[in-house]
Design a protein around this motif. Structure first.
Motif, PDB file in Angstrom:
ATOM      1  N   MET A   1       0.822  -1.200   0.000  1.00 18.23           N
ATOM      2  CA  MET A   1       0.000   0.000   0.000  1.00 18.23           C
ATOM      3  C   MET A   1       0.867   1.265   0.000  1.00 18.23           C
ATOM      4  N   LYS A   2       1.964   1.222   0.782  1.00 20.81           N
ATOM      5  CA  LYS A   2       2.859   2.371   0.841  1.00 20.81           C
ATOM      6  C   LYS A   2       3.477   2.645  -0.524  1.00 20.81           C
ATOM      7  N   ALA A   3       3.812   1.564  -1.234  1.00 23.10           N
ATOM      8  CA  ALA A   3       4.412   1.715  -2.561  1.00 23.10           C
ATOM      9  C   ALA A   3       3.421   2.352  -3.543  1.00 23.10           C
ATOM     10  N   ILE A   4       2.146   1.995  -3.398  1.00 21.52           N
ATOM     11  CA  ILE A   4       1.113   2.557  -4.282  1.00 21.52           C
ATOM     12  C   ILE A   4       0.957   4.050  -4.039  1.00 21.52           C
ATOM     13  N   PHE A   5       0.884   4.445  -2.754  1.00 19.80           N
ATOM     14  CA  PHE A   5       0.751   5.869  -2.429  1.00 19.80           C
ATOM     15  C   PHE A   5       1.983   6.657  -2.884  1.00 19.80           C
ATOM     16  N   SER A   6       3.146   6.030  -2.752  1.00 24.02           N
ATOM     17  CA  SER A   6       4.378   6.674  -3.197  1.00 24.02           C
ATOM     18  C   SER A   6       4.348   6.910  -4.707  1.00 24.02           C
ATOM     19  N   TRP A   7       3.839   5.914  -5.437  1.00 26.92           N
ATOM     20  CA  TRP A   7       3.737   6.041  -6.894  1.00 26.92           C
ATOM     21  C   TRP A   7       2.724   7.114  -7.278  1.00 26.92           C
ATOM     22  N   LEU A   8       1.584   7.154  -6.584  1.00 25.51           N
ATOM     23  CA  LEU A   8       0.548   8.139  -6.880  1.00 25.51           C
ATOM     24  C   LEU A   8       1.020   9.569  -6.608  1.00 25.51           C
ATOM     25  N   ASN A   9       1.952   9.722  -5.672  1.00 21.78           N
ATOM     26  CA  ASN A   9       2.445  11.058  -5.314  1.00 21.78           C
ATOM     27  C   ASN A   9       3.633  11.505  -6.156  1.00 21.78           C
ATOM     28  N   LYS A  10       4.034  10.686  -7.112  1.00 18.84           N
ATOM     29  CA  LYS A  10       5.146  11.078  -7.977  1.00 18.84           C
ATOM     30  C   LYS A  10       4.734  12.240  -8.877  1.00 18.84           C
ATOM     31  N   PRO A  11       5.661  13.169  -9.134  1.00 19.54           N
ATOM     32  CA  PRO A  11       5.333  14.303 -10.019  1.00 19.54           C
ATOM     33  C   PRO A  11       4.940  13.824 -11.411  1.00 19.54           C
ATOM     34  N   TYR A  12       4.005  14.544 -12.003  1.00 25.25           N
ATOM     35  CA  TYR A  12       3.547  14.213 -13.351  1.00 25.25           C
ATOM     36  C   TYR A  12       3.333  15.513 -14.098  1.00 25.25           C
ATOM     37  N   TYR A  13       3.692  15.520 -15.363  1.00 22.28           N
ATOM     38  CA  TYR A  13       3.605  16.762 -16.132  1.00 22.28           C
ATOM     39  C   TYR A  13       2.160  17.070 -16.494  1.00 22.28           C
ATOM     40  N   PHE A  14       1.735  18.293 -16.180  1.00 21.18           N
ATOM     41  CA  PHE A  14       0.411  18.765 -16.564  1.00 21.18           C
ATOM     42  C   PHE A  14       0.586  19.875 -17.580  1.00 21.18           C
ATOM     43  N   ASN A  15       0.125  19.642 -18.814  1.00 21.20           N
ATOM     44  CA  ASN A  15       0.287  20.625 -19.883  1.00 21.20           C
ATOM     45  C   ASN A  15      -0.812  21.681 -19.771  1.00 21.20           C
ATOM     46  N   PRO A  16      -0.461  22.921 -19.444  1.00 24.96           N
ATOM     47  CA  PRO A  16      -1.483  23.954 -19.204  1.00 24.96           C
ATOM     48  C   PRO A  16      -1.949  24.676 -20.467  1.00 24.96           C
ATOM     49  N   LYS A  17      -1.359  24.384 -21.616  1.00 25.95           N
ATOM     50  CA  LYS A  17      -1.649  25.159 -22.815  1.00 25.95           C
ATOM     51  C   LYS A  17      -3.047  24.855 -23.360  1.00 25.95           C
ATOM     52  N   PRO A  18      -3.867  25.892 -23.597  1.00 27.21           N
ATOM     53  CA  PRO A  18      -5.212  25.684 -24.147  1.00 27.21           C
ATOM     54  C   PRO A  18      -5.193  24.969 -25.500  1.00 27.21           C
ATOM     55  N   LEU A  19      -4.172  25.258 -26.325  1.00 26.22           N
ATOM     56  CA  LEU A  19      -4.093  24.612 -27.640  1.00 26.22           C
ATOM     57  C   LEU A  19      -3.933  23.107 -27.505  1.00 26.22           C
TER      58      LEU A  19
ATOM     59  N   GLY B   1      10.121  16.399 -15.049  1.00 26.38           N
ATOM     60  CA  GLY B   1      10.823  17.593 -14.626  1.00 26.38           C
ATOM     61  C   GLY B   1      12.326  17.491 -14.794  1.00 26.38           C
ATOM     62  N   TYR B   2      13.023  18.581 -14.385  1.00 26.19           N
ATOM     63  CA  TYR B   2      14.476  18.646 -14.477  1.00 26.19           C
ATOM     64  C   TYR B   2      15.090  18.525 -13.087  1.00 26.19           C
ATOM     65  N   LEU B   3      16.334  18.010 -13.061  1.00 25.83           N
ATOM     66  CA  LEU B   3      17.101  17.916 -11.828  1.00 25.83           C
ATOM     67  C   LEU B   3      18.503  18.448 -12.086  1.00 25.83           C
ATOM     68  N   LEU B   4      18.984  19.298 -11.193  1.00 26.05           N
ATOM     69  CA  LEU B   4      20.333  19.838 -11.291  1.00 26.05           C
ATOM     70  C   LEU B   4      21.281  18.973 -10.476  1.00 26.05           C
ATOM     71  N   LYS B   5      22.469  18.722 -11.025  1.00 22.30           N
ATOM     72  CA  LYS B   5      23.444  17.867 -10.363  1.00 22.30           C
ATOM     73  C   LYS B   5      24.724  18.644 -10.114  1.00 22.30           C
ATOM     74  N   SER B   6      25.373  18.307  -9.001  1.00 20.22           N
ATOM     75  CA  SER B   6      26.615  18.965  -8.629  1.00 20.22           C
ATOM     76  C   SER B   6      27.583  17.939  -8.054  1.00 20.22           C
ATOM     77  N   LYS B   7      28.871  18.137  -8.312  1.00 20.74           N
ATOM     78  CA  LYS B   7      29.883  17.205  -7.800  1.00 20.74           C
ATOM     79  C   LYS B   7      30.179  17.438  -6.320  1.00 20.74           C
TER      80      LYS B   7
END
Length: 291
Positions: free
Chosen positions: A1-19, A263-269
């Motif tokens: 169940m915890k794995a399912i909730f974790s998956w559901l809370n993952k970020p997902y892209y929402f395209n806001p453009k009316p077109l 989304g994007y992620l920034l990486k640093s050494k």
């Protein structure tokens, strides 16, 4: 169940453009019309004489209902539909509510249309089950296609940014050496540091954590101050950018950037964590992240 909730809370892209929403609505309505007209599933074999106008009406109704469910809620509930807050769970909920709304609209249209022709009527729940079965195919395809297009677009941007980074690293010879002081909200405390030693800042409730490099180590200093006040103080420095609602970064320490449909992620050494980038970030701002 915890794995399912974790998956559901993952970020997902929402395209806001009316077109984009208009395109999805058109394709959805067109698919339903063609599918019903060509294959005539369920009970549509009874509609021989009026099958064309009936399926055209169903397609138009599906188009209008789809556009309304994609456009109006996002226009009214802007915070809920924010790109930074959008998740897989919210997207699935929108799809479920949307298909239900479309099913009710199609059922109502069908009941009005059948009345003068004395055609067989079906109850709402049965009609909704038909709607989910038919809509599952195009919606799955649209979700997959949207994910793929966004991923490819962001991978292309990442490649462009990496190439620009290589060029700028060759030309970047100047170092910022000015000392900066940030005062707390109550004015009683302050933090001082050299700007080229600041790696990143992140907010923790009403406090901000400054991660500052000293003698090859990263030290954390905490101050009661908002990120808005910090960026207002540091905005004159071109390498200091607020990349997310909870993060400010020094782009001198950013060595790479990754991106996918979520989304994007920034990486640093010099730090172990990846720093998120707001999904509303423009391409020009992304380019500045590695300047």
């Amino acid at each position: 169940m915890k794995a399912i909730f974790s998956w559901l809370n993952k970020p997902y892209y929402f395209n806001p453009k009316p077109l984009y929403k208009l395109k999805i609505s058109i394709y959805h309505g067109l698919f339903i019309f063609l599918f019903l007209y060509i294959f005539r599933p369920f009970y549509l074999h009874e509609f021989d004489e009026i099958i064309l106008p009936y399926t055209i009406g169903i397609g138009i109704t599906a188009f209008v209902a789809t556009f309304l469910i994609l456009y109006l809620p996002a226009l009214i509930f802007k915070d809920y539909f924010s790109e930074d807050n959008w998740t897989i769970g919210r997207n699935l909920l929108l799809m479920f509510v949307g298909v239900t709304f479309i099913g009710v609209a199609l059922w109502y249209f069908g009941e009005i249309y059948k009345e003068p022709y004395n055609l067989r009527k079906i109850n709402l729940l049965q009609f909704l089950s038909y709607t989910f079965l038919v809509s599952l195919i195009p919606l799955t395809f649209f979700v997959f296609l949207n994910e793929k297009n966004i991923r490819l677009r962001r991978e292309k941007k990442v490649k462009e940014i990496r190439e620009l980074k290589k060029v700028q690293e060759l030309n970047n010879t100047e170092k910022l050496t000015k000392e900066v002081s940030i005062t707390s909200e109550n004015g009683k405390e302050k933090i001082s540091f050299y700007i080229d030693n600041l790696v990143y800042v992140t907010s923790q409730g009403n406090y901000a954590s400054f991660f500052i490099k000293k003698d090859d180590k990263i030290n954390e200093k905490i101050l009661r101050v908002t990120l808005a006040k910090i960026i207002a103080k540091l905005e004159k420095y071109p390498t200091i950018i607020r990349c997310h609602k909870s993060y400010i970064v020094n782009t001198n320490y950013i060595t790479d950037i990754s991106g996918n449909a979520r989304g994007y992620l920034l990486k640093s050494k010099v730090i172990e964590i990846d720093i998120p980038v707001s999904r509303s970030f423009s391409k020009q701002s992304l380019l500045r992240l590695i300047s």
